[in-house]
Design a protein around this motif. Structure first.
Motif, short mmCIF file in Angstrom:
data_model
loop_
_atom_site.label_atom_id
_atom_site.label_comp_id
_atom_site.label_asym_id
_atom_site.label_seq_id
_atom_site.Cartn_x
_atom_site.Cartn_y
_atom_site.Cartn_z
N GLN A 124 9.35 4.63 4.20
CA GLN A 124 8.39 3.67 4.66
C GLN A 124 9.77 2.10 4.95
O GLN A 124 8.98 1.32 6.06
CB GLN A 124 7.06 2.81 3.62
CG GLN A 124 6.04 2.15 4.49
CD GLN A 124 4.77 2.19 3.40
OE1 GLN A 124 4.96 2.22 2.15
NE2 GLN A 124 3.65 1.61 3.84
N GLU A 125 10.23 2.47 3.72
CA GLU A 125 11.12 0.97 3.89
C GLU A 125 11.30 1.13 5.38
O GLU A 125 12.13 0.12 5.52
CB GLU A 125 11.58 1.34 2.44
CG GLU A 125 11.11 0.68 1.14
CD GLU A 125 12.45 1.02 -0.22
OE1 GLU A 125 11.88 0.60 -1.30
OE2 GLU A 125 12.97 0.46 0.12
N LEU A 132 5.28 -3.09 4.30
CA LEU A 132 5.05 -2.58 3.11
C LEU A 132 3.96 -2.92 2.32
O LEU A 132 3.81 -2.91 1.29
CB LEU A 132 6.80 -2.63 2.26
CG LEU A 132 8.03 -2.05 2.85
CD1 LEU A 132 8.95 -3.24 2.69
CD2 LEU A 132 7.47 -1.07 3.24
#
Lengths: 459, 459
Positions: A395-396, A457
């Motif tokens: 996700q980062e 995020l």
């Protein structure tokens, strides 16, 4: 072994006559390239050997100012006189402006009355304008002359004139009426009047025309020289192609310096600029950029929570602002260059934005993918503790790659638009230098980076 | 109102003859500047009005390629023929290389047999070499001619030759033996042999000499044209001053582009470069810089503890790397320019390092003080919660200011030295572009920044 190398090798054993005759075979270009590595005694000996040679003029005019000074303070007053008598008035004027007070005096004392008068006349004008770079020596005749008379006039006067491609035709008030090329004189009947073969559709510049515009006009018409007239259309002088080449080189250096945040006016050579002057040309810009850059600290403060919570954001921070600065620097460079060559105008802004949107989107997509791949490689290495230590979550990775995407698009557009706006405001677009661009983009890029990370995020 | 404005205003009501006579009074420079804003039907009408005028050549040669194409595809085959017959072979060669396949065909069909032959001959050579930019039309005579014969030859042939300043003297094998200026012919007795007045100490270039070196030679000797010879010393053509000016402009654009990380070869105009080509000229550099910049992530990882413990370090991080990049960019620009103009050589490296140490120390001191002051101002604002929120402790202020000091000194030195080393390695120093410089300095600057902070703040 070139002739110069032979000369340097044998300088101790050659007789004066042998030295002189060997020196006369050396190409000026080679002398110029190696001049500074030659011992100053030999420099002087070579120069003196060439004094009667035509080469000495090319050598003198192309040497750096300090080397010119060294020679002028070492040779006899008589030799200075003979040298100056063979220089064109515009070259003497350049000399007088660049040299130290002492050498100036020595030169002035050696000038003929005519040369003094011409030099004083030329010094009246702004160095950056047509009249400041013109030579007052040209061929001009009255309207009532025949071609035969004109050619005789050329024959009598050609030795003192730099350029004989054009013979200017003036009336009794010295107003420029037309121009006859030497071609036209040679290829027409002797008894015709010059007014019959002259070109009345003249290309001229005004005494106060900026030297850059003079250069553009000479280029457009591929002329060897352009006549300079005053407001009453009187012929004052001509600007020749070699001076235009100097102008182009000079403006080029100024542009490159300014684009990198170095104050550009009166760019002399690096070697001849004192350390203090270099500091003065560079520090003000660095401090201005520092003050503007202080805005980045506001952004950094605002996103401190994100920065300390998601460490990977800090890791990629230098890379994202660097990439933003690079893409913005590219597009601003393209615009600044286009504006400088006259290819781009403010009215093209719409088209430019469209084009840069397409270019930016494509580049941003490529860079976004590249960043994503780089992160995966980093993870691969980090999992074995080679070079890197942190693993970036998927996700980062997405968040960071997408942030790069938007930073590149925005940076690219700002880089394209700002020079156009600055130009429209009547300022020199080179002030929108790459460093300034980077500073502006730092502030925006950081904000985009953190906002997108925050969005994806979700914190 | 200029003549062009009058023409555009009245184009609908003027008769063809009136239109033509008004068109002939317009300056080419003005036409060029405003060409793209003129309706294409009027463009064509203006062009056709000027067809018999000499101006049409200057106009044609200076228009952007797309505009040239538009015209060439709109005017009659006969008019193309008449136009081409008045162009120099080197200009035709440029044309043939730049235009679309279709237009090329149309042009080719309209060329005279002689022009076709000349064009084919010139196309054999590399565009970037002397032979690629020369014109094969020059004035050359045999060694046994008198001045009278030479002048008659000039009279007969001057209309087809661009430059008549020099008459080259060749032997039976076409080897170049000397050059007589038109001045020398005009100012000497008719019955003298040309070999008596010719200059045997010739300035020449080889067919394969790089165009940039050709430009430097023409500049040094202030020549209107330089003869091009082959390895057997046979005269092939001449490179004229106008082509040299084009070369200087072109190389200038290439340098500026490369210095900002845009691939430089074959720089055509911005408008005529397709978005896809622009992407290809820019993206590779951005990706290379991205990959190199990945080293910064290693540094950031290493100092993560410091970064999260002392938040103020993160706050000033973008500013310190930006400032490092700026000072390194300045010094590398000064070196790259000095190397390009030939003023700086590798052997000057020692002197340059000394000078840049002095300059760097002075600049670093000023910037260190400026940063310290900025931090105190920030504190002043932050204590009232204006713009800023964080208060920086005195010890932290010292640490950050001193880190700036060292970053500037190191960045400045690296910026000065790297172009010299790259040049010494035989590569073009413009590859050490400001963005590449900034990337290298990012890695070093960050390390210096954190190490100094660690040292002073003792953690």
């Amino acid at each position: 072994m070139t002739e110069l190398e032979q000369l340097l090798e044998l300088s101790e054993i050659l007789t004066d006559d042998e030295f002189k005759s060997l020196a006369s075979t050396i190409q000026v270009q080679e002398l110029l390239e190696r001049w500074e590595s030659i011992n100053s005694k030999i420099q002087l000996k070579i120069f003196e050997s060439l004094l009667e040679d035509e080469k000495v003029i090319d050598l003198m005019l192309n040497l750096p100012h300090t080397a010119q000074e060294n020679i002028l303070t070492s040779i006899s007053q008589e030799n200075i006189k003979s040298l100056l008598s063979r220089l064109q008035p515009d070259d003497i004027t350049d000399f007088v402006q660049e040299l130290s007070e002492e050498t100036k005096k020595a030169i002035w004392a050696s000038l003929s009355e005519e040369a003094k008068e011409e030099t004083l006349h030329l010094l009246k004008y702004d160095e950056e304008e047509a009249a400041g770079i013109m030579t007052p020596r040209f061929l001009a005749i009255r309207t009532n002359q025949t071609i035969k008379q004109a050619l005789d006039f050329v024959r009598r006067n050609c030795s003192s004139t730099e350029i004989i491609n054009y013979i200017y035709i003036i009336d009794t008030q010295k107003r420029l009426k037309g121009v006859a090329s030497i071609k036209a004189l040679l290829s027409n009947r002797d008894d015709m009047l010059v007014t019959e073969v002259m070109d009345k559709d003249l290309v001229t510049v005004n005494a106060s025309t900026d030297q850059e515009d003079v250069a553009k006009i000479l280029e457009t018409y591929a002329l060897v020289a352009v006549p300079v007239i005053d407001d009453q259309e009187r012929l004052l002088g001509i600007v020749t192609f070699d001076d235009v080449i100097d102008v182009i080189r000079e403006e080029q250096t100024e542009d490159i310096y300014r684009m990198q945040g170095i104050s550009g006016k009166n760019t002399s050579s690096y070697k001849e600029t004192s350390p203090m002057r270099l500091v003065l040309k560079r520090t003000p810009w660095l401090i201005i950029l520092l003050i503007l850059g202080t805005f980045t600290t506001i952004v950094m403060e605002r996103y401190q929570v994100e920065l300390t919570n998601i460490v990977i954001l800090a890791t990629f921070l230098p890379l994202v602002i660097q990439t933003g600065g690079n893409s913005g620097g590219q597009s601003s460079t393209l615009m600044i260059r286009g504006l400088a060559t006259g290819e781009l105008k403010f009215r093209d802004t719409g088209k430019i934005i469209l084009k840069e949107l397409v270019v930016g989107l494509t580049m941003a997509t490529s860079l976004c993918l590249a960043v994503f791949l780089i992160i995966q490689f980093r993870n691969l290495f980090a999992s074995h503790d080679i070079f890197f230590t942190e693993i970036t979550e998927l996700q980062e990775s997405f968040a960071i790659s997408i942030a790069f995407f938007f930073v590149v698009i925005i940076a690219n557009l700002i880089g394209a638009i700002s020079p156009m706006i600055i130009h429209k405001m009547g300022m020199d677009p080179t002030v929108m230098s790459a460093p300034l661009m980077a500073t502006v983009i730092d502030v925006l890029g950081l904000t985009i980076y953190f906002e997108i990370a925050r969005l994806i995020l979700k914190f």
